[in-house]
Motif scaffolding. Structure first.
Motif, PDB file in Angstrom:
ATOM      1  N   GLY A  93       0.743  -1.401   0.240  1.00  0.00           N
ATOM      2  CA  GLY A  93      -0.130   0.239   0.012  1.00  0.00           C
ATOM      3  C   GLY A  93       0.767   1.167  -0.065  1.00  0.00           C
ATOM      4  N   ASP A  94       0.338   2.363  -0.174  1.00  0.00           N
ATOM      5  CA  ASP A  94       0.839   3.597  -0.569  1.00  0.00           C
ATOM      6  C   ASP A  94       1.947   4.078   0.710  1.00  0.00           C
ATOM      7  N   ALA A  95       1.183   4.155   1.812  1.00  0.00           N
ATOM      8  CA  ALA A  95       1.713   4.522   3.132  1.00  0.00           C
ATOM      9  C   ALA A  95       2.911   3.889   3.428  1.00  0.00           C
ATOM     10  N   LEU A  96       2.774   2.682   3.412  1.00  0.00           N
ATOM     11  CA  LEU A  96       4.033   1.708   3.863  1.00  0.00           C
ATOM     12  C   LEU A  96       5.072   1.679   2.833  1.00  0.00           C
ATOM     13  N   ALA A  97       4.571   1.863   1.657  1.00  0.00           N
ATOM     14  CA  ALA A  97       5.456   1.857   0.554  1.00  0.00           C
ATOM     15  C   ALA A  97       6.414   3.165   0.817  1.00  0.00           C
ATOM     16  N   ALA A  98       5.636   4.386   0.993  1.00  0.00           N
ATOM     17  CA  ALA A  98       6.581   5.460   1.340  1.00  0.00           C
ATOM     18  C   ALA A  98       7.576   5.309   2.384  1.00  0.00           C
ATOM     19  N   ASP A  99       7.010   4.669   3.480  1.00  0.00           N
ATOM     20  CA  ASP A  99       7.984   4.362   4.555  1.00  0.00           C
ATOM     21  C   ASP A  99       8.976   3.522   4.215  1.00  0.00           C
ATOM     22  N   LEU A 100       8.946   2.499   3.414  1.00  0.00           N
ATOM     23  CA  LEU A 100       9.950   1.499   3.035  1.00  0.00           C
ATOM     24  C   LEU A 100      10.876   2.234   2.058  1.00  0.00           C
ATOM     25  N   ASN A 101      10.456   3.144   1.103  1.00  0.00           N
ATOM     26  CA  ASN A 101      11.384   3.727   0.329  1.00  0.00           C
ATOM     27  C   ASN A 101      12.341   4.808   1.164  1.00  0.00           C
ATOM     28  N   GLY A 102      11.755   5.211   2.085  1.00  0.00           N
ATOM     29  CA  GLY A 102      12.561   6.243   3.100  1.00  0.00           C
ATOM     30  C   GLY A 102      13.741   5.359   3.719  1.00  0.00           C
ATOM     31  N   ILE A 103      13.262   4.354   3.927  1.00  0.00           N
ATOM     32  CA  ILE A 103      14.199   3.308   4.944  1.00  0.00           C
ATOM     33  C   ILE A 103      15.399   3.050   3.886  1.00  0.00           C
ATOM     34  N   PHE A 104      14.690   2.726   2.575  1.00  0.00           N
ATOM     35  CA  PHE A 104      15.839   2.159   1.495  1.00  0.00           C
ATOM     36  C   PHE A 104      16.921   3.256   1.231  1.00  0.00           C
ATOM     37  N   ASP A 105      16.266   4.499   1.098  1.00  0.00           N
ATOM     38  CA  ASP A 105      17.251   5.742   0.602  1.00  0.00           C
ATOM     39  C   ASP A 105      18.271   5.913   1.728  1.00  0.00           C
ATOM     40  N   ILE A 106      18.011   5.444   3.101  1.00  0.00           N
ATOM     41  CA  ILE A 106      18.963   5.874   3.959  1.00  0.00           C
ATOM     42  C   ILE A 106      19.686   4.666   4.060  1.00  0.00           C
ATOM     43  N   ALA A 107      19.294   3.486   4.091  1.00  0.00           N
ATOM     44  CA  ALA A 107      20.008   1.846   4.337  1.00  0.00           C
ATOM     45  C   ALA A 107      20.796   1.812   3.057  1.00  0.00           C
ATOM     46  N   LEU A 108      20.575   2.192   1.881  1.00  0.00           N
ATOM     47  CA  LEU A 108      21.402   2.056   0.635  1.00  0.00           C
ATOM     48  C   LEU A 108      23.011   2.665   0.874  1.00  0.00           C
ATOM     49  N   PRO A 109      23.071   3.692   1.208  1.00  0.00           N
ATOM     50  CA  PRO A 109      24.633   4.242   1.361  1.00  0.00           C
ATOM     51  C   PRO A 109      25.062   3.707   2.668  1.00  0.00           C
ATOM     52  N   LEU A 110      24.382   3.372   3.683  1.00  0.00           N
ATOM     53  CA  LEU A 110      24.967   2.740   4.993  1.00  0.00           C
ATOM     54  C   LEU A 110      25.217   1.340   4.851  1.00  0.00           C
ATOM     55  N   GLY A 111      24.530   0.803   4.089  1.00  0.00           N
ATOM     56  CA  GLY A 111      24.602  -0.590   3.920  1.00  0.00           C
ATOM     57  C   GLY A 111      26.165  -1.201   3.579  1.00  0.00           C
ATOM     58  N   GLY A 112      26.823  -0.492   2.362  1.00  0.00           N
ATOM     59  CA  GLY A 112      28.064  -1.205   2.070  1.00  0.00           C
ATOM     60  C   GLY A 112      29.214  -0.631   3.183  1.00  0.00           C
ATOM     61  N   VAL A 113      28.896   0.593   3.978  1.00  0.00           N
ATOM     62  CA  VAL A 113      30.074   0.914   4.990  1.00  0.00           C
ATOM     63  C   VAL A 113      29.695  -0.017   6.215  1.00  0.00           C
ATOM     64  N   VAL A 114      28.498  -0.674   6.493  1.00  0.00           N
ATOM     65  CA  VAL A 114      28.523  -1.526   7.639  1.00  0.00           C
ATOM     66  C   VAL A 114      28.794  -2.802   7.218  1.00  0.00           C
ATOM     67  N   ALA A 115      28.756  -3.056   6.200  1.00  0.00           N
ATOM     68  CA  ALA A 115      29.063  -4.538   5.625  1.00  0.00           C
ATOM     69  C   ALA A 115      30.350  -4.574   5.518  1.00  0.00           C
ATOM     70  N   ILE A 116      31.226  -3.697   5.156  1.00  0.00           N
ATOM     71  CA  ILE A 116      32.816  -4.100   4.928  1.00  0.00           C
ATOM     72  C   ILE A 116      33.601  -4.697   5.664  1.00  0.00           C
ATOM     73  N   PRO A 117      33.256  -4.749   7.040  1.00  0.00           N
ATOM     74  CA  PRO A 117      34.165  -5.596   7.911  1.00  0.00           C
ATOM     75  C   PRO A 117      33.631  -7.104   7.781  1.00  0.00           C
ATOM     76  N   PHE A 118      32.440  -7.105   7.932  1.00  0.00           N
ATOM     77  CA  PHE A 118      31.761  -8.576   7.559  1.00  0.00           C
ATOM     78  C   PHE A 118      32.208  -9.273   6.490  1.00  0.00           C
ATOM     79  N   ILE A 119      32.270  -8.664   5.201  1.00  0.00           N
ATOM     80  CA  ILE A 119      32.633  -9.017   4.089  1.00  0.00           C
ATOM     81  C   ILE A 119      34.135  -9.495   4.046  1.00  0.00           C
TER      82      ILE A 119
END
Length: 530
Positions: free
Chosen positions: A357-383
């Motif tokens: 649905g629209d409302a939750l989609a906007a929420d997930l889109n916002g989380i993705f926008d923040i998580a995408l740049p942070l994901g690589g930084v956080v994942a580097i040591p585990f990789i």
């Protein structure tokens, strides 16, 4: 090339990290930029009064925007192969200037400075600007890899910083969107009038600070990252070898002048006799360069650590390497994963809109926008931990399982599963790129690494254009339901991944048997009377 001072090398690395953070992978922040493009009326002329969508965007406009990103993603990967050639033949400074030129051109185009030129040639201003952003990114990013040898002892840290900057660069458009929404509506042309300072900074650094010749080639950098040795098989300057050889007796033996003989002694005392007998019988293998004792030691460890895959095609002709199932199967798997990742980045809002649905989609889109740049930084040591502690086929199997799990999360119409899928995806993306690079270096060797890895990314990138049609099918044939396309991508992953893993396992077992046979033959040679 004379070695610059420590201060100069520090500023070279710092400057490269800064501009990679601001430009290297900026086009992958498309999900954050897309609401601004819609608000600014980009491609709104394609809509009519009867068509609408939950994002106040019609289907034609949405498809056109998504196509703009897909073409740019294709261009980014296709450009990487060209960058490798220019870097090897003309040096990093030329690459940097080319990259800054394309970023200048993109900024001027999207800032409306080149409207006369664009209109005269009837060009699509937004597509042209975004494509040139996509071209500039790889030029300024890949040309920085050679800086890993500015401080050889810390090459791994430098590469991690550059890679982290690349992953985080998608946050540039996130910051712009937050400023656009919270502070004031900073128009797209105004943003790019400011952004022109980035290519200006890069150009000034290239002219007055950066080296004109590479410290290292891409293959040498990969060798340094994986083996911890330079292109001559020696320890980097400032490294005493304690990280490579832990045993005190082995370490002392390395200081001896008879490197080949004592290399054998350090791993197995009986091999010393074998070395001597090999020499007497004329059985010594001829090589283009005699391997150092460090190289012999590290490669013996890497062979076991990689499950007998390390260097399995090293030394073979490039034709043999590119026609082998190791390349072809990985290329297919790599292509499918790239399509899945970039297709999701382009269509996340519409996919989630259908599922939750629209409302939750906007929420997930916002989380993705923040998580995408942070994901690589956080994942580097585990990789790093994953690649350092698991065999190559195990890493690929983990990659395979994670990919399938992400796909399954993306077809369940439930907020929690979609959120989990997104959070895992942003960490999977850098793991995917790093694992493919690691696989290419270990299997094909370092001398042809640039060609093999570059061609793999190029092929996957070009075929990635197919995502445009997946988007069309989703919105037309399947009425916005992402399920059928995602199921098709999941099944493609299952088949392609299984084929690759089965071939790796089959080859690994045969390599293990061959190794045992060679050891048995060597044992017979040792028993020859003196």
């Amino acid at each position: 090339m004379p070695q610059p001072s420590t201060t100069v090398r520090f500023f070279q690395c710092a400057s490269a990290v800064i501009w990679c953070l601001l430009s290297a992978g900026i086009v992958f922040g498309f999900a954050a930029l897309k609401p601004i493009l819609i608000s600014e009326g980009v491609y709104h002329e394609l809509c009519d009064a009867k068509t609408s969508g939950g994002l106040d965007v019609c289907i034609e406009q949405d498809l056109k925007l998504n196509k703009m990103f897909t073409i740019s993603a294709v261009t980014t990967n296709a450009t990487a192969l060209v960058v490798g050639y220019i870097l090897d033949n003309y040096g990093p400074r030329v690459c940097g200037f080319i990259g800054s030129f394309f970023l200048f051109f993109a900024s001027f185009t999207l800032a409306d400075y080149l409207d006369f030129f664009v209109n005269a040639l009837a060009l699509d201003k937004y597509l042209l600007g975004y494509i040139t952003l996509a071209i500039g990114g790889p030029f300024v990013f890949i040309s920085c890899f050679q800086l890993a040898n500015t401080f050889p002892k810390y090459s791994g840290m430098i590469l991690a910083l550059l890679t982290g900057a690349f992953d985080t660069s998608s946050a540039v458009f996130l910051v712009y969107r937050l400023a656009y929404q919270k502070l004031s509506q900073i128009s797209l042309p105004l943003f790019f009038k400011w952004y022109v300072t980035v290519p200006l900074f890069i150009a000034v650094c290239q002219a007055f600070l950066m080296p004109s010749e590479s410290y290292k080639t891409l293959g040498n950098i990969e060798k340094l990252a994986i083996e911890g040795l330079d292109e001559n098989g020696q320890l980097p300057e400032g490294d005493d070898g304690s990280q490579i050889i832990e045993d005190a007796n082995e370490r002392s033996s390395l200081l001896s002048s008879n490197e080949r003989r004592l290399s054998a002694i350090s791993s197995n005392p009986t091999d010393a006799r074998l070395t001597s007998i090999d020499s007497e019988l004329g059985l010594t293998t001829k090589k283009s360069r005699a391997k150092s004792v460090y190289e012999e030691y590290v490669e013996s460890k890497m062979l076991s650590k990689s499950g007998h895959l390390f260097g399995i095609l090293d030394g073979k002709s490039i034709k043999t390497q590119l026609s082998s199932p190791f390349f072809l199967l990985m290329c297919v798997f790599c292509t499918i994963q790239m399509i899945r990742i970039n297709y999701f980045v382009a269509t996340i809002r519409s996919q989630e809109q259908y599922l939750v649905g629209d409302a939750l989609a906007a929420d997930l889109n916002g989380i993705f926008d923040i998580a995408l740049p942070l994901g690589g930084v956080v994942a580097i040591p585990f990789i790093g931990i994953l690649l350092d502690n698991f065999q190559t086929q195990t890493v690929m199997f983990i990659l395979y399982l994670i990919s399938i799990f992400i796909g399954l999360c993306g077809i369940v119409p439930h907020y929690f599963f979609n959120l989990v899928g997104i959070l895992i995806l942003v960490a999977y993306r850098p793991l995917y790129y790093t694992a493919i690079s690691d696989y290419s270096a270990k299997v094909f060797g370092f001398e042809t690494f640039g060609t093999v890895y570059g061609l793999m990314m190029f092929t996957a990138g070009v075929i990635n254009y197919f995502a445009v049609y997946l988007d069309k099918f989703t919105k037309s044939t399947f009425k916005g339901n992402p399920g059928p396309i995602n199921w098709a991508l999941i099944m493609s992953t299952v088949i392609a991944g299984a084929a690759l893993l089965l071939y790796i396992e089959f080859t690994r077992k045969n390599a293990g048997k061959l190794k045992l046979q060679e050891e048995a033959e060597e044992a017979e040679v040792v028993q020859i009377p003196q």
